[in-house]
Write a protein that holds these residues in place. Structure first.
Motif, PDB file in Angstrom:
ATOM      1  N   PHE A 213      31.835  50.144  46.492  1.00 51.50           N
ATOM      2  CA  PHE A 213      32.221  48.632  46.900  1.00 51.50           C
ATOM      3  C   PHE A 213      31.970  47.591  45.717  1.00 51.50           C
ATOM      4  O   PHE A 213      31.443  48.089  44.735  1.00 51.50           O
ATOM      5  N   ALA A 214      32.466  46.451  45.991  1.00 55.67           N
ATOM      6  CA  ALA A 214      32.247  45.562  44.774  1.00 55.67           C
ATOM      7  C   ALA A 214      32.067  44.064  45.415  1.00 55.67           C
ATOM      8  O   ALA A 214      32.759  43.821  46.426  1.00 55.67           O
ATOM      9  N   LYS A 215      31.387  43.374  44.685  1.00 51.76           N
ATOM     10  CA  LYS A 215      31.190  42.055  45.198  1.00 51.76           C
ATOM     11  C   LYS A 215      32.119  41.086  44.377  1.00 51.76           C
ATOM     12  O   LYS A 215      31.873  40.850  43.460  1.00 51.76           O
ATOM     13  N   VAL A 216      32.692  40.195  45.181  1.00 46.60           N
ATOM     14  CA  VAL A 216      33.609  39.026  44.292  1.00 46.60           C
ATOM     15  C   VAL A 216      33.394  37.724  44.685  1.00 46.60           C
ATOM     16  O   VAL A 216      33.124  37.422  45.892  1.00 46.60           O
ATOM     17  N   SER A 217      33.422  36.816  43.874  1.00 48.83           N
ATOM     18  CA  SER A 217      33.087  35.476  44.058  1.00 48.83           C
ATOM     19  C   SER A 217      34.514  34.703  43.953  1.00 48.83           C
ATOM     20  O   SER A 217      35.009  34.826  42.954  1.00 48.83           O
ATOM     21  N   LEU A 218      34.754  33.903  45.058  1.00 52.45           N
ATOM     22  CA  LEU A 218      36.066  33.227  45.108  1.00 52.45           C
ATOM     23  C   LEU A 218      36.002  31.691  45.348  1.00 52.45           C
ATOM     24  O   LEU A 218      35.361  31.432  46.230  1.00 52.45           O
ATOM     25  N   GLN A 219      36.664  30.947  44.750  1.00 53.88           N
ATOM     26  CA  GLN A 219      36.686  29.567  45.070  1.00 53.88           C
ATOM     27  C   GLN A 219      37.814  29.289  46.009  1.00 53.88           C
ATOM     28  O   GLN A 219      38.719  30.334  46.043  1.00 53.88           O
ATOM     29  N   PRO A 220      38.085  28.119  46.726  1.00 56.37           N
ATOM     30  CA  PRO A 220      38.994  28.196  47.999  1.00 56.37           C
ATOM     31  C   PRO A 220      40.446  28.389  47.099  1.00 56.37           C
ATOM     32  O   PRO A 220      40.554  27.628  46.274  1.00 56.37           O
ATOM     33  N   GLY A 221      40.979  29.247  47.882  1.00 60.91           N
ATOM     34  CA  GLY A 221      42.410  29.403  47.375  1.00 60.91           C
ATOM     35  C   GLY A 221      42.755  30.382  46.247  1.00 60.91           C
ATOM     36  O   GLY A 221      43.666  31.076  45.907  1.00 60.91           O
ATOM     37  N   GLU A 222      41.475  30.887  45.889  1.00 64.35           N
ATOM     38  CA  GLU A 222      41.355  31.763  44.595  1.00 64.35           C
ATOM     39  C   GLU A 222      41.803  33.024  44.963  1.00 64.35           C
ATOM     40  O   GLU A 222      41.256  33.609  45.817  1.00 64.35           O
ATOM     41  N   THR A 223      42.422  33.991  44.155  1.00 63.24           N
ATOM     42  CA  THR A 223      42.725  35.316  44.483  1.00 63.24           C
ATOM     43  C   THR A 223      42.087  36.179  43.075  1.00 63.24           C
ATOM     44  O   THR A 223      42.437  35.825  41.962  1.00 63.24           O
ATOM     45  N   LYS A 224      41.539  37.197  43.148  1.00 60.22           N
ATOM     46  CA  LYS A 224      41.139  38.140  42.104  1.00 60.22           C
ATOM     47  C   LYS A 224      41.509  39.614  42.759  1.00 60.22           C
ATOM     48  O   LYS A 224      41.649  39.843  44.068  1.00 60.22           O
ATOM     49  N   THR A 225      41.777  40.136  41.604  1.00 53.60           N
ATOM     50  CA  THR A 225      42.236  41.714  41.758  1.00 53.60           C
ATOM     51  C   THR A 225      40.836  42.660  41.409  1.00 53.60           C
ATOM     52  O   THR A 225      40.272  42.487  40.414  1.00 53.60           O
ATOM     53  N   ILE A 226      40.582  43.520  42.416  1.00 50.88           N
ATOM     54  CA  ILE A 226      39.364  44.394  42.368  1.00 50.88           C
ATOM     55  C   ILE A 226      39.926  45.892  42.141  1.00 50.88           C
ATOM     56  O   ILE A 226      40.892  46.220  42.799  1.00 50.88           O
ATOM     57  N   SER A 227      39.098  46.491  41.448  1.00 55.36           N
ATOM     58  CA  SER A 227      39.502  48.182  40.942  1.00 55.36           C
ATOM     59  C   SER A 227      38.643  48.505  41.355  1.00 55.36           C
ATOM     60  O   SER A 227      37.310  48.565  41.184  1.00 55.36           O
TER      61      SER A 227
END
Length: 259
Positions: A213-227
């Protein structure tokens, strides 16, 4: 109306086992009575383990604080007012009834003997295998924003693969990529969970198991790629006959989700 409720020391402690999943009757009665005169009710829970919630369909929200310690009051204020966006996920399954628990028939046992007949089928592994309804599933948790998962990709030893059945050996390294987008209006954190749906062959295996599992912080509309990186141990179980970790040949599925 914000109601702070939970389990007192007489209901839950390190020194004894709980005989039921109930909160004190007076607390359940209080919540019911307030719901009769107030349409907007939030229940803030302080408890160290799952409880039953007969009033769940009557309230607007439940904030599970568990036993958060000395600063839990200030933390609850930050979460309730939106100063902080909740991002926790349940590390256990909340069953509908005590009788649904995988150890119900075996515990506390007879005299001086307890048989752990549930084996590896504890927690979500048991509820998945039995296809049972639960109050809240393992890994569950809401946010003041929403998230979208997309663009799942897979590589074997660094080489991109199609998402259809991909041949791999137990010596290969598998990397999973997934995009997570904050589709709401406020910043937030999401815990992305990777499960392997097992090949059910000779051995009696769980339907699926959490492998990373991974925890990701995102701003509104932001996309990040998790691996995520998997190896043969991600698909293996301990085989008592072989006295070693073993992977059965067959079809496995990679599952990405929020709970």
């Amino acid at each position: 109306a914000i109601i702070f409720a939970g389990l007192p020391d007489s209901f839950e402690s390190e020194g004894f086992d709980r005989p039921h999943l109930k909160m004190p009757n007076c607390l359940n009665h209080l919540i019911d009575c307030i719901c009769e005169v107030q349409k907007n009710v939030v229940v803030v829970l302080h408890n160290g383990s799952p409880i039953s919630m007969p009033w769940l369909n009557k309230v607007n929200a439940v904030l599970e604080m568990y036993l958060a310690g000395q600063a839990s009051g200030a933390a609850a204020v930050d979460l309730l007012t939106g100063r902080t966006n909740p991002s926790g996920k349940l590390a256990e399954t909340f069953p509908c009834r005590l009788e649904d628990n995988p150890s119900f028939l075996n515990f506390p046992g007879n005299r001086s003997k307890v048989c752990y007949n549930e084996g590896i089928f504890i927690g979500y592994r048991y509820y998945d295998k039995r296809k049972m309804d639960v109050l809240f599933p393992f890994g569950y948790g809401l946010s003041y924003t929403t998230f979208e998962y997309s663009n799942l990709k897979l590589e074997v030893n660094g080489k991109p693969q199609e998402l259809a059945a991909t041949p791999a050996l137990d010596t290969d390294q598998i990397t999973i990529f997934v995009d997570v987008t904050n589709t709401g209006n406020v910043s937030g954190k999401e815990i992305v969970q990777l499960y392997v749906k097992n090949f059910i062959g000779i051995e009696n295996r769980p339907e699926k198991e959490l492998k990373d599992f991974a925890k990701v912080s995102l701003q509104p509309g932001e996309t990040k790629t998790i691996s995520f990186t998997l190896n043969y141990r991600s698909f293996a179980y301990y085989n008592e006959t072989a006295k070693d970790w073993f992977v059965e040949s067959g079809l496995y599925h990679i599952l990405i989700g929020a709970s």
